[in-house]
Design an enzyme around this catalytic site. Sequence first.
Site, PDB file in Angstrom:
ATOM      1  NE  ARG A 179     -46.657 -25.673 -40.671  1.00  0.00           N
ATOM      2  CZ  ARG A 179     -47.138 -25.391 -39.494  1.00  0.00           C
ATOM      3  NH1 ARG A 179     -47.787 -26.322 -38.795  1.00  0.00           N
ATOM      4  NH2 ARG A 179     -47.003 -24.186 -38.991  1.00  0.00           N
ATOM      5  CG  HIS A 221     -41.012 -44.786 -60.314  1.00  0.00           C
ATOM      6  ND1 HIS A 221     -40.012 -44.439 -61.189  1.00  0.00           N
ATOM      7  CD2 HIS A 221     -40.462 -44.694 -59.074  1.00  0.00           C
ATOM      8  CE1 HIS A 221     -38.913 -44.139 -60.523  1.00  0.00           C
ATOM      9  NE2 HIS A 221     -39.153 -44.295 -59.230  1.00  0.00           N
ATOM     10  CB  CYS A 229     -37.550 -43.037 -64.713  1.00  0.00           C
ATOM     11  SG  CYS A 229     -38.105 -44.624 -64.077  1.00  0.00           S
ATOM     12  CB  ALA A 236     -50.752 -15.965 -39.746  1.00  0.00           C
ATOM     13  CD  GLU A 287     -44.241 -44.016 -64.995  1.00  0.00           C
ATOM     14  OE1 GLU A 287     -43.628 -43.160 -65.641  1.00  0.00           O
ATOM     15  OE2 GLU A 287     -44.082 -44.162 -63.761  1.00  0.00           O
ATOM     16  CB  CYS A 329     -41.258 -46.294 -65.704  1.00  0.00           C
ATOM     17  SG  CYS A 329     -41.408 -46.157 -63.905  1.00  0.00           S
TER      18      CYS A 329
END
Length: 192
Positions: free
Chosen positions: A183, A44, A74, A153, A46, A83
Amino acid sequence: MSMAIKLASNGIGLTSPNPCVGAVIVHENRVIGSGFHKKAGLPHAEREAIADGAARGNAALFADSTLYVTLEPCSTSGKTPPCTDAILQCRFKRVVYGSEDPNPKHRGAAADILEQAGIKVTRGVLEKECDHLIRGFRLNMLEGRPWVIAKSAMSLDGRISRSPERSQWLTNEKSRSFVHTLRAECDAVLTG
């Protein structure tokens, strides 16, 4: 925190099902380590920032430094260790985070763990911007459904294409580039 947000955006489209997260370690107004979550299953943000700081020779400064992270660290094991454990090992003076983790396994736990160890915690810094980074993850955690984007579009007369003999783009290069960014945030794309 702004730098951590920019770093986190490097992970957009790469970290699913995890959120994209950025982290920066600051000592006396100088960045001494930084990182972002690059891919699900990898360290992660951190831990990336800690590794970067150590590689720069700054590990001895961690105990007198502030860790800025876009999302609450986390506090449980998954594909990677918590973390909060890495933060405790480094003994940071202060941890600042933007978004509270919407994952019920982690939500609110980091502040308690870190404060009990004597680390000062500041929450909600640039929260709106940090929340925007994890909007799909947040929706999935809180409501159990995916983030859905509808993109179309259309010409001024309401059409989505021209006749084959008059074929041309309805959009410009800038808008087509933006669509690729959209996307990248998606786990699936449906076309019609």
